[in-house]
Design a protein around this motif. Structure first.
Motif, PDB file in Angstrom:
ATOM      1  N   PHE A 142       0.828  -1.210   0.000  1.00  0.00           N
ATOM      2  CA  PHE A 142       0.000   0.000   0.000  1.00  0.00           C
ATOM      3  C   PHE A 142       0.858   1.254   0.000  1.00  0.00           C
ATOM      4  O   PHE A 142       1.992   1.248   0.455  1.00  0.00           O
ATOM      5  CB  PHE A 142      -0.895   0.039   1.254  1.00  0.00           C
ATOM      6  N   HIS A 143       0.243   2.347  -0.475  1.00  0.00           N
ATOM      7  CA  HIS A 143       0.801   3.678  -0.291  1.00  0.00           C
ATOM      8  C   HIS A 143       0.217   4.174   1.028  1.00  0.00           C
ATOM      9  O   HIS A 143      -0.993   4.087   1.241  1.00  0.00           O
ATOM     10  CB  HIS A 143       0.363   4.633  -1.403  1.00  0.00           C
ATOM     11  N   PHE A 144       1.061   4.694   1.918  1.00  0.00           N
ATOM     12  CA  PHE A 144       0.604   5.206   3.210  1.00  0.00           C
ATOM     13  C   PHE A 144       0.892   6.698   3.301  1.00  0.00           C
ATOM     14  O   PHE A 144       1.863   7.194   2.727  1.00  0.00           O
ATOM     15  CB  PHE A 144       1.329   4.506   4.375  1.00  0.00           C
ATOM     16  N   ALA A 145       0.046   7.406   4.053  1.00  0.00           N
ATOM     17  CA  ALA A 145       0.266   8.813   4.371  1.00  0.00           C
ATOM     18  C   ALA A 145      -0.001   8.994   5.858  1.00  0.00           C
ATOM     19  O   ALA A 145      -0.821   8.284   6.439  1.00  0.00           O
ATOM     20  CB  ALA A 145      -0.660   9.706   3.551  1.00  0.00           C
ATOM     21  N   ASN A 146       0.694   9.939   6.458  1.00  0.00           N
ATOM     22  CA  ASN A 146       0.557  10.168   7.891  1.00  0.00           C
ATOM     23  C   ASN A 146      -0.809  10.672   8.294  1.00  0.00           C
ATOM     24  O   ASN A 146      -1.261  10.432   9.416  1.00  0.00           O
ATOM     25  CB  ASN A 146       1.620  11.150   8.393  1.00  0.00           C
ATOM     26  N   ASP A 147      -1.473  11.413   7.386  1.00  0.00           N
ATOM     27  CA  ASP A 147      -2.809  11.932   7.684  1.00  0.00           C
ATOM     28  C   ASP A 147      -3.574  12.140   6.384  1.00  0.00           C
ATOM     29  O   ASP A 147      -3.025  11.985   5.287  1.00  0.00           O
ATOM     30  CB  ASP A 147      -2.747  13.213   8.515  1.00  0.00           C
ATOM     31  N   VAL A 148      -4.837  12.482   6.510  1.00  0.00           N
ATOM     32  CA  VAL A 148      -5.720  12.623   5.355  1.00  0.00           C
ATOM     33  C   VAL A 148      -5.242  13.742   4.426  1.00  0.00           C
ATOM     34  O   VAL A 148      -5.214  13.569   3.204  1.00  0.00           O
ATOM     35  CB  VAL A 148      -7.183  12.855   5.807  1.00  0.00           C
ATOM     36  N   ASP A 149      -4.864  14.880   4.979  1.00  0.00           N
ATOM     37  CA  ASP A 149      -4.438  15.992   4.131  1.00  0.00           C
ATOM     38  C   ASP A 149      -3.215  15.618   3.293  1.00  0.00           C
ATOM     39  O   ASP A 149      -3.161  15.923   2.099  1.00  0.00           O
ATOM     40  CB  ASP A 149      -4.147  17.248   4.971  1.00  0.00           C
ATOM     41  N   ALA A 150      -2.241  14.950   3.889  1.00  0.00           N
ATOM     42  CA  ALA A 150      -1.059  14.513   3.144  1.00  0.00           C
ATOM     43  C   ALA A 150      -1.444  13.512   2.061  1.00  0.00           C
ATOM     44  O   ALA A 150      -0.893  13.527   0.964  1.00  0.00           O
ATOM     45  CB  ALA A 150      -0.030  13.902   4.095  1.00  0.00           C
ATOM     46  N   ALA A 151      -2.394  12.648   2.353  1.00  0.00           N
ATOM     47  CA  ALA A 151      -2.833  11.643   1.365  1.00  0.00           C
ATOM     48  C   ALA A 151      -3.555  12.296   0.196  1.00  0.00           C
ATOM     49  O   ALA A 151      -3.368  11.903  -0.960  1.00  0.00           O
ATOM     50  CB  ALA A 151      -3.741  10.629   2.032  1.00  0.00           C
ATOM     51  N   ILE A 152      -4.361  13.299   0.471  1.00  0.00           N
ATOM     52  CA  ILE A 152      -5.107  13.985  -0.588  1.00  0.00           C
ATOM     53  C   ILE A 152      -4.166  14.787  -1.474  1.00  0.00           C
ATOM     54  O   ILE A 152      -4.277  14.783  -2.695  1.00  0.00           O
ATOM     55  CB  ILE A 152      -6.204  14.887   0.011  1.00  0.00           C
ATOM     56  N   ASN A 153      -3.222  15.472  -0.853  1.00  0.00           N
ATOM     57  CA  ASN A 153      -2.334  16.368  -1.585  1.00  0.00           C
ATOM     58  C   ASN A 153      -1.074  15.697  -2.095  1.00  0.00           C
ATOM     59  O   ASN A 153      -0.340  16.301  -2.876  1.00  0.00           O
ATOM     60  CB  ASN A 153      -1.965  17.563  -0.708  1.00  0.00           C
ATOM     61  N   GLY A 154      -0.816  14.473  -1.638  1.00  0.00           N
ATOM     62  CA  GLY A 154       0.427  13.776  -1.988  1.00  0.00           C
ATOM     63  C   GLY A 154       0.392  13.217  -3.334  1.00  0.00           C
ATOM     64  O   GLY A 154       1.203  12.974  -4.107  1.00  0.00           O
TER      65      GLY A 154
END
Length: 123
Positions: free
Chosen positions: A111-123
């Motif tokens: 999986f691709h992981f992000a620390n939080d929702v905002d980072a995941a949306i903008n990443g």
């Protein structure tokens, strides 16, 4: 930081929210296991992938427990997104129980992981 929609606190299944052009946020709360949430998550993720999304963010920050059924739901969603040419990102922060599930099953790399929702949306 995004605030959970009022629907998220009223519903027990995944809550879908369009957060940008071709970006969908799927919020999951509570337990993600064979008894609760996993079948609904598969349905949500496959439906989103079939709908032509370019990125799906699965917010697991409010999930306190997941078992192999929850993991299987995420893996099926990931596979469907791969087939559709879309990206699926798992957003945290993850609880210790959920992170451990990925670690002991060796699926952190799936999986691709992000620390939080905002980072995941903008990443």
């Amino acid at each position: 930081m995004r605030e959970p929609s009022s629907r998220a606190s009223e519903e027990s299944g995944p809550v879908l929210e369009t957060v940008g052009d071709g970006v969908v946020l799927v919020r999951v709360r509570g337990s993600l296991d064979g008894w609760a949430g996993s079948a609904e998550l598969v349905e949500a993720l496959t439906g989103v992938a079939d709908g032509g999304v370019r990125r799906t963010v699965v917010d697991l920050s409010d999930v306190d427990f997941s078992d192999s059924a929850g993991l299987h739901a995420l893996l099926r969603g990931q596979r469907k997104h791969d087939q559709a040419g879309a990206t699926l990102v798992v957003a945290g922060p993850l609880s210790a129980n959920v992170r451990r599930l990925f670690e002991v099953t060796g699926t952190l790399g799936a999986f691709h992981f992000a620390n939080d929702v905002d980072a995941a949306i903008n990443g």
